[in-house]
Write an enzyme that holds these catalytic residues in place. Sequence first.
Site, short mmCIF file in Angstrom:
data_model
loop_
_atom_site.label_atom_id
_atom_site.label_comp_id
_atom_site.label_asym_id
_atom_site.label_seq_id
_atom_site.Cartn_x
_atom_site.Cartn_y
_atom_site.Cartn_z
N VAL A 65 0.54 18.52 4.54
CA VAL A 65 -0.50 18.60 5.58
C VAL A 65 0.04 18.39 7.00
O VAL A 65 -0.66 18.67 7.97
CB VAL A 65 -1.66 17.59 5.32
CG1 VAL A 65 -2.33 17.85 3.98
CG2 VAL A 65 -1.18 16.14 5.42
N TYR A 156 0.37 3.92 12.97
CA TYR A 156 -0.78 4.12 12.07
C TYR A 156 -2.10 3.85 12.80
O TYR A 156 -3.05 4.63 12.70
CB TYR A 156 -0.60 3.19 10.87
CG TYR A 156 -1.61 3.32 9.76
CD1 TYR A 156 -1.57 4.39 8.87
CD2 TYR A 156 -2.59 2.35 9.57
CE1 TYR A 156 -2.48 4.48 7.82
CE2 TYR A 156 -3.50 2.43 8.54
CZ TYR A 156 -3.44 3.50 7.66
OH TYR A 156 -4.35 3.59 6.63
N ILE A 189 -8.07 -1.48 0.43
CA ILE A 189 -8.50 -0.88 -0.84
C ILE A 189 -7.33 -0.93 -1.82
O ILE A 189 -6.17 -0.68 -1.43
CB ILE A 189 -8.95 0.59 -0.62
CG1 ILE A 189 -9.99 0.70 0.51
CG2 ILE A 189 -9.48 1.19 -1.91
CD1 ILE A 189 -11.29 -0.06 0.31
P1 NAD Z 1 -2.08 6.79 -1.29
O1 NAD Z 1 -0.75 6.55 -0.70
O2 NAD Z 1 -2.37 6.18 -2.62
O3 NAD Z 1 -2.38 8.36 -1.38
C1 NAD Z 1 -2.16 9.18 -0.28
C2 NAD Z 1 -2.25 10.61 -0.72
O4 NAD Z 1 -1.91 11.41 0.42
C3 NAD Z 1 -1.29 10.97 -1.82
O5 NAD Z 1 -1.95 11.83 -2.74
C4 NAD Z 1 -0.19 11.76 -1.09
O6 NAD Z 1 0.40 12.77 -1.88
C5 NAD Z 1 -0.97 12.38 0.04
N1 NAD Z 1 -0.10 12.74 1.15
C6 NAD Z 1 0.67 11.91 1.90
N2 NAD Z 1 1.37 12.64 2.79
C7 NAD Z 1 1.03 13.94 2.59
C8 NAD Z 1 1.43 15.16 3.17
N3 NAD Z 1 2.32 15.20 4.17
N4 NAD Z 1 0.88 16.30 2.71
C9 NAD Z 1 -0.02 16.28 1.71
N5 NAD Z 1 -0.44 15.16 1.11
C10 NAD Z 1 0.09 14.00 1.54
O7 NAD Z 1 -3.14 6.32 -0.20
P2 NAD Z 1 -4.63 5.76 -0.33
O8 NAD Z 1 -4.56 4.29 -0.33
O9 NAD Z 1 -5.36 6.47 -1.41
O10 NAD Z 1 -5.19 6.17 1.10
C11 NAD Z 1 -5.90 7.37 1.36
C12 NAD Z 1 -6.33 7.39 2.80
O11 NAD Z 1 -7.09 6.23 3.09
C13 NAD Z 1 -5.16 7.39 3.79
O12 NAD Z 1 -5.46 8.21 4.88
C14 NAD Z 1 -5.08 5.95 4.21
O13 NAD Z 1 -4.49 5.81 5.48
C15 NAD Z 1 -6.53 5.55 4.19
N6 NAD Z 1 -6.72 4.11 4.03
C16 NAD Z 1 -6.28 3.45 2.95
C17 NAD Z 1 -6.49 2.08 2.85
C18 NAD Z 1 -6.04 1.27 1.66
O14 NAD Z 1 -6.16 0.04 1.72
N7 NAD Z 1 -5.55 1.86 0.62
C19 NAD Z 1 -7.13 1.40 3.88
C20 NAD Z 1 -7.56 2.12 4.99
C21 NAD Z 1 -7.36 3.48 5.05
#
Ligand code: NAD
Length: 248
Positions: A65, A156, A189
């Site tokens: 992406v 971030y 999360i």
């Molecule tokens: P994760 O790391 O478990 O999953 C991230 C996903 O994004 C993976 O499927 C990965 O393959 C994909 N990804 C990463 N870089 C990519 C790229 N260049 N091209 C295509 N796909 C790509 O993360 P998560 O915890 O499920 O988080 C999902 C979203 O929620 C993120 O944007 C994260 O910043 C946000 N978020 C997460 C939390 C948390 O506590 N987990 C808190 C706040 C926000």
Amino acid sequence: MSLQHEKGVALVTGAGRGIGKAIALRLAGCGYHVVCVSQSAGSCGAAAEEINQNGGSAEALAVDVSDATAVREACESILGKHEVVDVLVNNAGITRDGLLLRMSEDDWDQVMATNLSSCFYWVKGLSRPMTRKRHGRIINISSVVGLMGNAGQVNYAAAKAGMLGFTKSLAREFAGRSVTANVVAPGFIDTDMTSSLTDEVRGKISAQIPLKRLGKADDIAAMVEFLASEEANYITGQVFTVDGGMVM
Ligand code: NAD
């Protein structure tokens, strides 16, 4: 030939695991055909397979992406197959943490490209048919860090805060076409992104959350399901924190 789906088509980035996968499963459960996007063909393929095996409808697409050309080509290919993507969920994200003085330019650029520029690429590639149809939902997954800031995460936090300005501007640009744009800002999360935290750090984090625990990926997916629904048709340009009460 364009394929028709009863509820419409949803595209979720980062659908291979964590929050994105939970969102993909939920939207499929609502009757959407879900395009599961992830960097690795294996993970988005597995998510799409799980949906299809459970009676839903999904396809997988491996796209980086952060690569503008790759996203543009992916959008062209999707719109060649489906008339319109009704629901776009920009969820893919990464962290490359470090204190500012030690942060490399590459860590800055990668986080901005993956978390923020990607949203611009997908909306640019998919919004024209939405505006023509006068119906669409854009849901961007930011973070409470974009609202509060966090030491060690200037890249971030800047990207996640940038998503707010991006989404509010989009909401204004597209409102006349009944396309809504909203942000969901998760707190902590329980996913692979947070799995590297030690039990001690988790304990300290939980103590600071009014609901005293980390959230589940499905807590975020439930909010996305609502924002994608017809019931949310009068909501645009808003930020919804789903964080156990961290930000009040
Ligand atoms: P994760 O790391 O478990 O999953 C991230 C996903 O994004 C993976 O499927 C990965 O393959 C994909 N990804 C990463 N870089 C990519 C790229 N260049 N091209 C295509 N796909 C790509 O993360 P998560 O915890 O499920 O988080 C999902 C979203 O929620 C993120 O944007 C994260 O910043 C946000 N978020 C997460 C939390 C948390 O506590 N987990 C808190 C706040 C926000």
